[in-house]
Design an enzyme around this catalytic site. Structure first.
Site, PDB file in Angstrom:
ATOM      1  N   CYS A 131      45.034  42.695  41.551  1.00 40.82           N
ATOM      2  CA  CYS A 131      46.384  43.242  41.427  1.00 40.82           C
ATOM      3  C   CYS A 131      47.103  43.159  42.776  1.00 40.82           C
ATOM      4  O   CYS A 131      46.484  43.139  43.825  1.00 40.82           O
ATOM      5  CB  CYS A 131      46.401  44.674  40.940  1.00 40.82           C
ATOM      6  N   ARG A 191      45.002  37.049  44.870  1.00 37.61           N
ATOM      7  CA  ARG A 191      44.190  38.202  44.476  1.00 37.61           C
ATOM      8  C   ARG A 191      43.751  38.115  43.021  1.00 37.61           C
ATOM      9  O   ARG A 191      42.828  38.823  42.602  1.00 37.61           O
ATOM     10  CB  ARG A 191      44.978  39.499  44.704  1.00 37.61           C
ATOM     11  N   TRP A 220      45.852  42.451  37.096  1.00 42.26           N
ATOM     12  CA  TRP A 220      44.581  41.929  36.591  1.00 42.26           C
ATOM     13  C   TRP A 220      44.064  42.963  35.613  1.00 42.26           C
ATOM     14  O   TRP A 220      43.781  44.094  35.977  1.00 42.26           O
ATOM     15  CB  TRP A 220      43.608  41.724  37.747  1.00 42.26           C
ATOM     16  N   ASN A 257      47.450  49.620  41.486  1.00 46.26           N
ATOM     17  CA  ASN A 257      46.254  48.802  41.657  1.00 46.26           C
ATOM     18  C   ASN A 257      45.066  49.738  41.641  1.00 46.26           C
ATOM     19  O   ASN A 257      45.033  50.717  42.383  1.00 46.26           O
ATOM     20  CB  ASN A 257      46.321  48.043  42.989  1.00 46.26           C
ATOM     21  N   GLY A 258      44.062  49.464  40.805  1.00 47.17           N
ATOM     22  CA  GLY A 258      42.872  50.291  40.757  1.00 47.17           C
ATOM     23  C   GLY A 258      42.598  50.802  39.359  1.00 47.17           C
ATOM     24  O   GLY A 258      43.075  50.252  38.370  1.00 47.17           O
ATOM     25  N   GLU A 274      24.808  29.644  45.714  1.00 40.31           N
ATOM     26  CA  GLU A 274      26.233  29.546  46.033  1.00 40.31           C
ATOM     27  C   GLU A 274      26.854  28.316  45.374  1.00 40.31           C
ATOM     28  O   GLU A 274      27.982  28.372  44.864  1.00 40.31           O
ATOM     29  CB  GLU A 274      26.422  29.515  47.548  1.00 40.31           C
ATOM     30  N   LYS A 289      29.962  28.451  42.722  1.00 39.62           N
ATOM     31  CA  LYS A 289      31.225  27.720  42.887  1.00 39.62           C
ATOM     32  C   LYS A 289      31.556  26.914  41.634  1.00 39.62           C
ATOM     33  O   LYS A 289      32.699  26.881  41.175  1.00 39.62           O
ATOM     34  CB  LYS A 289      31.142  26.784  44.105  1.00 39.62           C
ATOM     35  N   GLU A 315      32.629  29.255  38.850  1.00 37.86           N
ATOM     36  CA  GLU A 315      33.908  29.921  39.102  1.00 37.86           C
ATOM     37  C   GLU A 315      35.099  29.059  38.746  1.00 37.86           C
ATOM     38  O   GLU A 315      36.066  29.535  38.143  1.00 37.86           O
ATOM     39  CB  GLU A 315      34.016  30.312  40.581  1.00 37.86           C
ATOM     40  N   HIS A 332       8.054  27.900  36.583  1.00 34.66           N
ATOM     41  CA  HIS A 332       7.816  29.216  35.997  1.00 34.66           C
ATOM     42  C   HIS A 332       8.858  29.565  34.933  1.00 34.66           C
ATOM     43  O   HIS A 332       9.160  30.740  34.727  1.00 34.66           O
ATOM     44  CB  HIS A 332       7.792  30.279  37.093  1.00 34.66           C
ATOM     45  N   LYS A 345      40.567  37.793  43.641  1.00 35.60           N
ATOM     46  CA  LYS A 345      40.107  37.530  45.005  1.00 35.60           C
ATOM     47  C   LYS A 345      39.446  38.750  45.613  1.00 35.60           C
ATOM     48  O   LYS A 345      38.384  38.664  46.203  1.00 35.60           O
ATOM     49  CB  LYS A 345      41.304  37.096  45.865  1.00 35.60           C
TER      50      LYS A 345
END
Length: 607
Positions: free
Chosen positions: A2, A27, A74, A98-99, A479, A483, A486, A502, A602
Site C-alpha cells: 500500500c 510497493r 494491496w 496502510n496496514g 533464491e 525469483k 515471483e 531423498h 515490495k
C-alpha cells in the site's frame, strides 16, 4: 505494501497525487484512488488495477481541489474492487490506510449495532466511522483522532481529511511507516521519502505511535500519549531521477545492471583497502563477547541470511540460528544472554521482522540490522546499523538490495572473526582483496546476458523447475527458484543437491529443467555427481559454472551459463546475477508484469 500520499497545496493537487502514487508503485497494489476537497465537498475517483485506469478516470472527469489524499491498495480485507479501494468516505471524513486493524470485527459489530452502514468489506472503513462518529458528537478533528487511535489494534499508517477543514490533514502511524514533508506554503504526508521526492527534500519520520496535525503553514506532532513532541527534520537526499528506468525496459533489468556500482558503493563503507581491514560503524558493545548469532529475515533477505550463516560459522566459529521472521516469535526461541540478533530487511519496515526485532530486544539481545533505508524503523531501533547503499529498489523482486546485503554480511563475518581472534592479519587482507574484486566480477557476469537470454526459451515452457546447489550455493538455488516463481509464475523449487536422492529425484523427467549452480571449487565434484544422477534419469540440466567447471562437466547438458572464476567468498554475489537474469528473461518471454508481479508487495508491512 500500500502507498499513501497527502498534499495541502496551493493549486489543484490531483495530478501531483497521482505522480506520488506512481513513485509508490514498487510497493505493490491492486487498486488506487484519489480524494480532494472540491468546492466544499469530498470528491473522489477510484479504480481497480493499475494506475493508468485511475489516470483515465481523472482525464475523463477531472478532480479540482488544493487539498487531497491518495492511495494504492494491496488487498487484505475484501477483494480488490472499486468499492474496497481507498480513499474511503464516511460522512464528512475521508481517509486512506496502510496496514491491518486486527480488531476491526468487534468495532464493526459495535458500529452496525448503532445503525451505521458500511459501503465496503475493508477494515479501514471502521476507522472512518469511528472518527466520523466523534465529529458528529461535536469533537474537533484533533479530538476525534485522539479518541479513536487508542481503540485500534494492529498496524497502521493513516491519512485523514475532513470536509469542513480544507486546510487540515491528520496522519498517524503504528507499525507502518509514515513521513511528514515540509514545503513552502504547502505540507505533505507520504509512506516514504520517495513519494515526496518531487515535492520536498525536508522530511520528518514519525516515531511509533506518533500522530501529526498537518496544516499548510505548520505541523504539530504528538506521541501516543498525546504529548506534543519534536521530530528531527532531515534532508532526504531522494530525487525523482532515482526512479527513472533510463534506457532499460524494466526497473528490474536496470537494478540488475546497477549491481556492480551499488555493491562497490556499499563495500566502500566497510573496507579500508590501504590498511587491508574490514571496518564497521561504531557500536556500544564488544563483538568479541558475542557467543551466538540469531539471524531473522523474510524472503530474499532470508536467503542472504542463509549465506551469512555459512560465513559466520566458517570464519568466526560462532554458532548461528536462522529463522524466518514470521515463525520466530511463535516457536518461543531460547535467546541466551550475550547473543547478537541480526535482522535483514530491504525496507527496514517488514512487519514480521520488526516484531521479531522487538521480541529479541525484550530478551536482552544486542540488535544489529542490515537495511537499505537508514531512516527506517529497524534502523532507528538498532544497536548496530549496517546500511546497504543500493539506492531505491523499485522492482518488487529484490536484486541489487540482495547483493548489497551479501556484501555487508561478508564484511560483518570478517569483522566478527577478527573480534573473536579467529582471523589473522593475512587472512583479513585476503578477504579484503576478494571483496574488492566483487564489483568487477559482477560486471563480468553481466557480460553473459545475451547467452542467458538465449537460454530463456528452454525454461519458459516448463511448469516445474528445480534448482540445485551445495554449501552457499544452496541458498542461491533457493533464491533462483524464488525469483523464477515471483516474476514468471512458474513453479520452482531450490534444493541442497545432496537431498535430490531423498525424494525430489522422483520429479525428474525430460519436462523438468534442472538448473545447477556449481562453481569450480571444493564442493564441485559432489555437486556434479548429483547433476549426473539427474541426467541418468532423463533430466535436462542447465549448468551455471565457470570455464573450468563447464570443461569438466559440461557434456550432455541442455545448456551452460559461464561465469567468471571467483573466490568462493564472493561466488554468491556473482552467481546471483545469472539466476536473476534467467528469471527476468523468462518472465519477459512469458509476458508477465516483471516489475509488479501479481499478488506481491515490495514492503510487507502487515503480518
Amino acid at each position: 505494501m500500500c502507498g499513501i500520499i497527502g498534499i495541502l497545496g496551493q493549486g489543484d493537487v490531483a495530478g501531483r497525487l497521482v505522480d506520488g502514487l506512481r513513485r509508490l508503485e514498487y510497493r505493490g497494489y491492486d487498486s488506487a484512488g484519489v480524494c480532494t476537497i472540491n468546492n466544499g465537498a469530498l470528491d473522489r475517483r477510484r479504480a481497480e488495477g493499475k494506475l493508468n485506469n485511475l489516470a483515465e478516470k481523472l482525464a475523463a472527469n477531472p478532480l479540482p481541489g488544493s487539498s487531497g489524499i491518495a492511495h494504492t491498495r494491496w488487498a487484505t480485507h475484501g477483494a480488490p474492487t472499486e468499492d474496497n479501494a481507498h480513499p474511503h468516505v464516511v460522512g464528512d471524513v475521508t481517509l486512506v490506510h496502510n496496514g491491518i486493524i486486527e480488531n476491526f470485527k468487534p468495532l464493526r459489530d459495535e458500529l452496525i449495532a448503532e445503525g451505521r452502514h458500511f459501503a465496503s468489506q475493508t477494515d479501514t472503513e471502521v476507522v472512518g466511522h469511528l472518527v466520523a462518529r466523534e465529529i458528529e458528537r461535536g469533537a474537533t478533528p484533533e479530538q476525534a483522532v485522539a479518541a479513536v487511535l487508542p481503540r485500534l489494534h494492529g498496524a497502521f499508517a493513516l491519512a485523514i481529511m475532513f470536509r469542513e477543514y480544507p486546510d487540515l490533514l491528520i496522519g498517524a502511524r503504528l507499525g507502518a511507516p509514515l513521513v511528514v514533508g515540509y514545503g513552502e506554503g504547502e505540507n505533505y504526508l507520504g509512506s516514504d521519502a520517495l513519494a515526496l521526492a518531487p515535492l520536498t527534500q525536508k522530511i520528518a519520520y514519525l516515531d511509533e505511535g506518533d500522530w501529526a496535525v498537518v496544516k499548510r503553514d505548520k505541523v504539530q506532532i504528538f506521541d501516543r500519549d498525546n504529548n506534543p513532541v519534536e521530530r528531527p527534520v532531515t534532508h532526504s537526499g531522494v530525487t525523482g531521477a532515482m526512479i527513472d528506468k533510463g534506457n532499460h525496459r524494466h526497473f528490474m533489468q536496470k537494478e540488475i545492471y546497477e549491481q556492480p556500482v551499488v555493491v562497490a558503493q556499499t563495500l566502500q563503507s566497510y573496507l579500508r583497502p590501504l590498511e587491508n581491514q574490514v571496518a564497521l560503524p561504531d557500536m556500544d558493545f564488544d563483538l568479541g563477547e558475542i557467543r551466538r548469532v540469531t539471524i531473522v529475515a523474510c524472503g530474499t533477505s532470508f536467503y542472504a541470511g542463509m549465506v551469512a550463516k555459512y560465513w559466520f560459522e566458517q570464519f568466526a566459529r560462532v554458532p548461528v540460528d536462522l529463522d524466518v521472521a514470521s515463525e520466530f516469535r511463535y516457536r518461543q526461541p531460547v535467546l541466551e544472554p550475550g547473543g547478537l540478533a541480526l535482522f535483514i530487511s530491504q525496507s527496514g519496515e517488514t512487519a514480521d521482522t520488526l516484531a521479531a526485532l522487538r521480541h529479541a530486544r525484550t530478551e536482552g539481545q544486542k540488535i544489529a540490522v542490515v537495511v537499505n533505508v537508514p531512516t527506517s524503523s529497524m534502523a532507528r531501533e538498532a544497536d548496530l546499523l549496517l546500511p546497504t547503499h543500493a539506492g531505491p529498489e523499485i522492482g518488487v523482486a529484490s536484486t541489487k538490495a540482495f547483493t548489497c546485503q551479501l556484501a555487508v554480511l561478508a564484511a560483518l563475518a570478517a569483522n566478527l572473526a577478527r573480534a573473536k581472534g579467529r582471523l589473522s592479519a593475512d587472512e583479513e587482507r585476503e578477504i579484503v582483496s576478494h571483496l574488492t574484486e566483487a564489483p568487477a566480477a559482477l560486471n563480468q557476469a553481466l557480460a553473459y546476458d545475451e547467452d542467458i537470454l538465449a537460454i530463456a526459451p528452454l525454461v519458459a515452457p516448463a511448469r516445474d523447475v528445480l534448482y540445485l546447489g551445495r554449501g552457499p550455493d544452496y541458498p542461491m538455488a533457493l533464491e533462483g527458484a524464488l525469483k523464477l516463481k515471483e516474476i514468471s509464475y512458474i513453479h520452482a523449487e531450490g534444493y541442497a543437491a545432496g537431498e535430490m536422492k531423498h525424494g525430489p529425484i522422483a520429479l525428474i523427467d525430460e519436462h523438468v529443467p534442472v538448473i545447477v549452480l556449481a562453481p569450480s571449487g571444493p564442493l564441485f565434484e559432489k555437486t556434479v555427481s548429483n547433476m549426473q544422477e539427474v541426467q541418468a534419469r532423463g533430466g535436462k540440466v542447465i549448468l551455471i559454472s565457470d570455464a573450468d567447471g563447464i570443461a569438466q562437466a559440461g557434456d550432455d547438458v541442455l545448456a551452460t551459463i559461464e561465469m567468471p572464476v571467483v573466490h568462493p567468498l564472493i561466488a554468491p554475489l556473482v552467481y546471483a546475477v545469472p539466476v536473476q537474469l534467467l528469471a527476468y528473461h523468462v518472465a519477459v518471454l512469458k509476458g508477465t508484469d516483471v516489475d509488479q508481479p501479481r499478488n506481491l508487495a515490495k514492503s510487507v508491512t502487515v503480518e
